[in-house]
Enzyme design. Structure first.
Site, short mmCIF file in Angstrom:
data_model
loop_
_atom_site.label_atom_id
_atom_site.label_comp_id
_atom_site.label_asym_id
_atom_site.label_seq_id
_atom_site.Cartn_x
_atom_site.Cartn_y
_atom_site.Cartn_z
N ASP A 27 -0.30 0.15 -7.66
CA ASP A 27 0.31 -1.35 -7.56
C ASP A 27 -0.31 -2.29 -8.43
OD1 ASP A 27 2.04 -2.68 -4.78
OD2 ASP A 27 1.97 -3.29 -7.03
C1 GLC Z 1 3.76 -6.39 -6.94
C2 GLC Z 1 4.30 -5.44 -5.67
C3 GLC Z 1 5.03 -4.50 -6.15
C4 GLC Z 1 5.73 -4.57 -7.58
C5 GLC Z 1 4.66 -4.75 -8.52
C6 GLC Z 1 4.95 -5.06 -9.73
O1 GLC Z 1 2.30 -6.58 -6.50
O2 GLC Z 1 3.57 -4.89 -4.59
O3 GLC Z 1 6.17 -4.28 -5.37
O4 GLC Z 1 6.60 -3.71 -7.91
O5 GLC Z 1 3.35 -5.84 -7.97
O6 GLC Z 1 5.67 -6.43 -10.02
#
Ligand code: GLC
Length: 729
Positions: free
Chosen positions: A265
């Site tokens: 993430d």
């Molecule tokens: C965010 C979220 C995730 C998302 C990612 C990219 O922090 O936790 O759900 O897909 O970043 O935007």
């Protein structure tokens, strides 16, 4: 393009080029000054020129023209001509926005979610997106957590069916096909159980709860063919998912056979330092790589330290090549080596985005997602020529798309929907829209009640559009208090004090604490955030053009003090009963039951469950006789719950094991059949699904708390003759 080409490409790449292929950043990080919606902390990442043209993927960059020109420019200076992957968050629609997932879960209709995902795929593919960070398969039990809005609720079967349906909708049979995108299921795993409902907090779950409740939805998405998995921010048992080899290797790859790509993430690799499992960037990279992370999102430790780790033997060239191949093969599967622009087309954007068929389907979903929690004194429906008052901060607010819809066209407000539906006598008392708490917890308390007292027209019914700001849901939006803010509770009291029939329409991304207003409401319609067609769908329901049919996929607590409160609770040795004394599992100041239970949802009609009985003609089958009893035609969802009375491990109070939706008109009666299958009777024990013969209670009903039950002994021999599983609605 076969893997052979990927293998050939791999051989042409230097180690640093391979490391760059494992990097995902925003366009600005590689020199394209494009404004993209930041979905995490802005670390001001800027890559050196030599690396900038070698990264593997970009985050949240969309638009046919933008992605085409960026891809063309990028390829012109990429030594091996390896195209970029464009990945973005498309959780409940791209430009045509559907109800938030928690609302879609209340339709109990995974097929709707599949079609919605297919539409979202076609719209996002037209804008150059190749991979979507969806579905979110996190099971949730705590509405203090803002991201429950992105989930399909508290039941593992329902979450899994919806997650799998969305994977199929996004990917179709082949992600290479036009209008298809790869699905990245998230957040693996257990992110939906943060302690205290506080964003990014650790999830402290027992092995049995984790494997029986939280893991199955991700597994269902993997079995549906998801091409990518995103590791979650949270730690569990002191190990962050980003550094959890047991989770990413032993469970995801070895036990479940996942062969796709694993991405971190946002900045989660770097954050291993704050978790306290890494001392610096290099050790963070080592932990993540050794655990099985293959793409690093929005931090650059793989690139910065990968060569040192290889030299020091903390990582291997085989591991590096495996990760790079995983990315290259996904690009090959998407056909990007043959056509790096895939479906990016301004003509397709103009044709598909917010087109009438997409809006019509969004309206159908938005009609089926709201849940009628209460309806007394003939409050609803309102006849279209009946004069009524409309007020509240959401009455004419189009900002009802829900989380993860930044940059999208506003939705249809409730006021506009009612007007367009021909409601001829609306007395609108305008009120200031609610302010978000994101700018600080102490927003000026808006006193809505005073506005109402000033001008109540002579009407009997008042519709109050109330709730929480959409920006106060989703990521980074945990709340310790779930009550309506800014004087909305007083507004409801003021409306009741005027002697009105009060109809509350609640716009929220989570279950709010509605106890303080319930007694002053004659009707409560939980509207969630319904997306583009919100106002039109709500007008259909309020004016009786369709009956509400949603069923809660997440319990509503009486108070935040009850949380976590969910239907499939573990059992206790001192259950509360009518004869209980002091020494029973209960609160002194609150009932145990939620305000509204999982599976609850009223309609403008009622039906009766006449009887349930076994039919063992061939294989055990539970038959339920239902009959429309009163009111208007509507869609009922009849639910099947199972509970094993005694086993080597205590089993939950009850578990949803099936559901059937049936259209009912006055005079109708139906016989519904619930075949019993093996997977309804097993439970996970030491990594396997086990059956233990014994007594099982089977419940059929209209919510988890409104059922009729039959008990039955299921022997090993009988179990062996059952089907392994059945197809759900
Ligand atoms: C965010 C979220 C995730 C998302 C990612 C990219 O922090 O936790 O759900 O897909 O970043 O935007």
């Amino acid at each position: 393009m076969a893997n052979l080409h990927c293998e050939q490409l791999l051989r042409q790449m230097t180690t640093r080029e391979k490391l760059a292929q494992l990097l995902q950043v925003t366009p600005i990080s590689i020199g394209y000054h494009l404004l993209t919606d930041l979905t995490g902390p802005d670390a001001g990442l800027r890559l050196q020129a030599q690396d900038a043209r070698r990264v593997g993927s970009l985050l949240n960059c969309a638009g046919a023209e933008v992605t085409r020109s960026l891809q063309k420019d990028f390829l012109a200076s990429n030594p091996q001509g390896i195209p970029l992957l464009f990945m973005a968050d498309v959780l409940h629609g791209f430009r045509t926005i559907f109800p938030v997932p928690l609302a879609m879960g209340c339709t109990f209709a995974p097929a709707l979610a599949e079609q919605a995902a297919s539409i979202a795929a076609s719209e996002s593919a037209a804008s150059g997106i190749h991979v979507v960070f969806a579905p979110m398969a996190d099971l949730v039990r705590d509405p203090r957590w803002g991201r429950v809005t992105e989930s399909f609720g508290e039941d593992p079967l329902l979450c899994g069916l919806f997650a799998a349906a969305m994977v199929l909708g996004y990917q179709g049979r082949d992600v290479c096909q036009e209008g298809r995108v790869a699905a990245c299921v998230k957040h693996f795993a257990g992110y939906g159980a943060p302690e205290g409902g506080r964003e990014y907090a650790a999830a402290e779950l027992s092995e049995s709860t984790f494997s029986e409740m939280y893991l199955p939805p991700y597994q269902a998405a993997i079995q549906a063919g998801a091409k990518m998995v995103m590791a979650s921010f949270n730690a569990m048992g002191g190990v962050p998912a980003t550094a959890n080899r047991r989770l990413l290797e032993d469970v995801l790859r070895k036990a479940w056979g996942f062969t796709g790509c694993i991405i971190s993430d946002y900045n989660a690799v770097d954050e291993l330092r704050f978790h306290g499992v890494a001392t610096d960037g290099q050790s963070a990279a080592a932990r993540a790589l050794q655990a099985g992370i293959q793409i690093e999102m929005m931090s650059t430790h793989f690139l910065d330290h990968g060569e040192s780790l290889l030299q020091q033997g903390e990582w291997t060239h085989e591991g590096l090549d495996e990760a790079v191949l995983s990315v290259l093969e996904l690009k090959a599967e998407l056909g990007l080596f043959e056509n790096p622009y895939k479906d990016a087309s301004t003509q397709q954007e103009q044709k598909l985005h917010l087109c009438e068929p997409h809006r019509a389907f969004a309206r159908e979903c938005a009609q089926k997602a709201p849940v009628l929690l209460k309806n007394e004194n003939a409050a609803l429906p309102i006849s279209s020529n009946e004069p009524f008052c409309l007020s509240g901060p959401f009455a004419d607010d189009p900002h009802v798309l829900g989380a993860w819809s930044a940059g999208c066209t506003d939705g249809v407000s409730l006021m506009r929907g009612l007007q367009d539906a021909g409601a001829s006598a609306i007395h609108h008392i305008p009120m200031q829209p609610l302010q978000s708490m994101q700018n600080g917890p102490f927003q000026p308390v808006l006193s809505y009640a005073a506005t109402l007292k000033a001008s109540p027209p002579d009407t009997q019914k008042i519709v109050l559009a109330i709730g929480e700001h959409q920006n106060d849901t989703g990521e980074g939006a945990s709340k310790a208090c779930l009550r309506l803010t800014s004087g909305q509770e007083e507004l409801v009291r003021a409306a009741k004090a005027l002697g009105k029939t009060v109809i509350a329409v609640v716009f929220s991304g989570r279950p709010l604490e509605l106890s303080p207003i319930l007694a002053n409401c004659d009707a409560v319609l939980q509207a969630w955030f319904l997306g583009t067609e919100s106002g039109n769908a709500l007008a259909d329901l309020l004016l009786g053009k369709a009956s509400p049919s949603g069923k809660l996929c997440m319990s509503f607590p009486r108070s935040v003090g009850q949380i976590p409160v969910y239907y499939n609770q573990p059992r206790t040795g001192r259950p509360l009963s009518a004869s209980s004394t002091r020494y029973a599992s209960r609160y002194l100041d609150c009932p145990n039951e939620p305000l509204f239970p999982f599976g609850h949802g009223l309609a403008y009609g009622r039906c009766a469950l006449k009887s349930i009985a076994w039919d063992d003609e061939e294989t055990p089958l539970l038959r339920a006789e239902i009959a429309h009893e009163s009111g208007l035609p509507y869609q009922e969802t009849v639910q099947l719950y199972v509970r094993q009375e005694a086993a080597s491990r205590s089993r939950p109070e009850k578990s949803l094991k099936g559901f059937l939706s049936v259209s009912l008109s006055p005079g109708d009666s139906h016989t519904l059949s619930f075949p019993i299958a093996q997977d309804m009777l097993t439970f996970p024990l030491d990594g396997a699904q086990v059956f233990e013969e014994g007594f099982f209670t089977f419940e059929v009903g209209f919510s988890s708390a409104r059922t009729q039950a039959l008990k039955r002994f299921i022997s090993k021999e009988e179990f062996s003759k059952l089907k392994r599983s059945i197809q759900h609605a």
